[in-house]
Design an enzyme around this catalytic site. Sequence first.
Site, mmCIF file in Angstrom:
data_model
loop_
_atom_site.group_PDB
_atom_site.id
_atom_site.type_symbol
_atom_site.label_atom_id
_atom_site.label_comp_id
_atom_site.label_asym_id
_atom_site.label_seq_id
_atom_site.Cartn_x
_atom_site.Cartn_y
_atom_site.Cartn_z
ATOM 1 N N TYR A 100 0.870 -1.315 -0.035
ATOM 2 C CA TYR A 100 -0.069 0.036 -0.107
ATOM 3 C C TYR A 100 0.929 1.254 -0.153
ATOM 4 O O TYR A 100 1.534 1.419 0.965
ATOM 5 C CB TYR A 100 -0.841 0.060 1.266
ATOM 6 C CG TYR A 100 -1.849 -1.219 1.289
ATOM 7 C CD1 TYR A 100 -2.390 -1.892 -0.112
ATOM 8 C CD2 TYR A 100 -2.724 -1.336 2.315
ATOM 9 C CE1 TYR A 100 -3.500 -2.875 0.064
ATOM 10 C CE2 TYR A 100 -3.656 -2.428 2.500
ATOM 11 C CZ TYR A 100 -3.985 -3.082 1.281
ATOM 12 O OH TYR A 100 -4.891 -4.320 1.420
ATOM 13 N N SER A 117 -13.547 -4.749 -0.184
ATOM 14 C CA SER A 117 -14.424 -4.002 -1.010
ATOM 15 C C SER A 117 -15.907 -4.234 -0.756
ATOM 16 O O SER A 117 -16.470 -4.862 -1.636
ATOM 17 C CB SER A 117 -14.021 -4.531 -2.339
ATOM 18 O OG SER A 117 -14.715 -3.631 -3.456
ATOM 19 N N PRO A 118 -16.237 -4.146 0.488
ATOM 20 C CA PRO A 118 -17.675 -4.432 0.929
ATOM 21 C C PRO A 118 -18.608 -3.559 0.000
ATOM 22 O O PRO A 118 -19.899 -3.769 0.078
ATOM 23 C CB PRO A 118 -17.755 -4.114 2.318
ATOM 24 C CG PRO A 118 -16.945 -3.340 2.456
ATOM 25 C CD PRO A 118 -15.710 -3.597 1.729
ATOM 26 N N LEU A 119 -18.223 -2.439 -0.411
ATOM 27 C CA LEU A 119 -19.087 -1.508 -1.058
ATOM 28 C C LEU A 119 -18.960 -1.745 -2.814
ATOM 29 O O LEU A 119 -19.430 -0.690 -3.525
ATOM 30 C CB LEU A 119 -18.783 -0.127 -0.731
ATOM 31 C CG LEU A 119 -19.044 0.346 0.658
ATOM 32 C CD1 LEU A 119 -18.899 1.715 0.970
ATOM 33 C CD2 LEU A 119 -20.384 -0.310 1.085
ATOM 34 N N GLY A 134 -16.420 -0.874 -4.685
ATOM 35 C CA GLY A 134 -15.746 -0.095 -5.553
ATOM 36 C C GLY A 134 -16.720 1.232 -5.658
ATOM 37 O O GLY A 134 -16.542 2.023 -6.456
ATOM 38 N N GLY A 135 -17.604 1.353 -4.621
ATOM 39 C CA GLY A 135 -18.344 2.493 -4.450
ATOM 40 C C GLY A 135 -19.849 2.226 -5.222
ATOM 41 O O GLY A 135 -20.793 2.997 -4.900
ATOM 42 N N LEU A 156 -22.286 0.047 -4.399
ATOM 43 C CA LEU A 156 -23.156 -0.114 -3.304
ATOM 44 C C LEU A 156 -23.352 0.760 -2.379
ATOM 45 O O LEU A 156 -24.300 0.799 -1.288
ATOM 46 C CB LEU A 156 -22.682 -1.426 -2.644
ATOM 47 C CG LEU A 156 -22.532 -2.730 -3.374
ATOM 48 C CD1 LEU A 156 -22.098 -3.923 -2.591
ATOM 49 C CD2 LEU A 156 -23.790 -3.190 -4.350
ATOM 50 N N LYS A 193 -23.280 5.936 -5.344
ATOM 51 C CA LYS A 193 -22.631 6.794 -6.085
ATOM 52 C C LYS A 193 -22.838 6.970 -7.632
ATOM 53 O O LYS A 193 -22.874 7.955 -8.132
ATOM 54 C CB LYS A 193 -20.995 6.734 -5.908
ATOM 55 C CG LYS A 193 -20.631 6.969 -4.520
ATOM 56 C CD LYS A 193 -19.038 6.715 -4.481
ATOM 57 C CE LYS A 193 -18.314 7.104 -3.412
ATOM 58 N NZ LYS A 193 -16.734 7.030 -3.247
#
Length: 348
Positions: free
Chosen positions: A53, A212-214, A216-217, A219, A222
């Site tokens: 990272y 990545s629970p969303l 990449g955005g 969910l 956005k």
Amino acid sequence: MDYRTLGCSGTVVSDLALGTMTFGAETDRDGAFEQLDTFLAAGGTFVDVADVYAGGVSEEIVGAWLAARPADVTERVVLTTKGRFPSGPGADTDPNGQGLSRRHLTRALDASLRRLGVEALDLYQTHAWDPLTPVEETVATLDSFVRAGKIHQVGLSNVTGWQLQKFVSTAEALGITGPVTVQSQWNLLVRQTEFEIVPAAEENGLGLLPWSPLGGGWLSGKYRRDSTPTGATRLGENPDRGMEAYAGRNAAEQTWQVVDALQTVAEGRGASMAQVAIAWLRAQPQVSSVILGARTTGQLRDTLVAADLDLTVSELTALDTASDPRPADYPYGVPAVQQRSRKIAGGR
């Protein structure tokens, strides 16, 4: 905040983890410190890092934060990092600068410990599969780290079902330390993880650490159907990055079925879509902790609300139905259903 064990180990972590991939890249040092403080104040304990990272800067930031906080705060932190990929000056051109070999992992772990400013890690994860290194070498190396007191538990990340099983079975055959967790992408738009990785983890007592629970955005609400991303989103600010993947997901009808179902549940509960998406993962029994990633403290605060959101059976069913991965056929279609539902002749 609820707390769960890391798989079959005795180490207890918050069921929401703070991911640090943005630290040093999209989030500066002050913003990262604020996120870490906010996370711990909310009851969070599990912090997930990786040596790759921001080329090691993420680990340096977390290390600086640990050094600047009192012991009664930092002792609550359960810290994990990962090794596998090139990290640091010259690593890209070093033939041994990546992989799961004894040589690379030994150097990678020591470098991570230095950047983080700690003597030992609670969990050390292989960041991906290495097709060149024998699994026997990797598990023996990880076991030696445990015996040396450098790490307490071993985890896997980004592996397939058969790779997970090979790690587990090899460690068992050698009578040495095996993995207790597996970190994989898993969310309402990526449920193919359930075909083999989730059942393999469950069979072997490994805890799941979904990243990545969303999605990449997607969910978080956005993006809108058939519209080009704009504004304060990764694609809005950098439209050349990931647009091909965006177009593919945008064209899939199921994407919008999932988004619509998520929005309906969110509106019914007076919650954000992001909170509901994370709550769906928290409800999965195999999950030890869901890894949150945020660019800003405001985004983090919104997702942390999911710690107190428990979905009803009907809400979970609605989300499950909309997001059903719907495999084609062999081996995950009808044959898989038959394998899961075998009935004994004459029985019920």
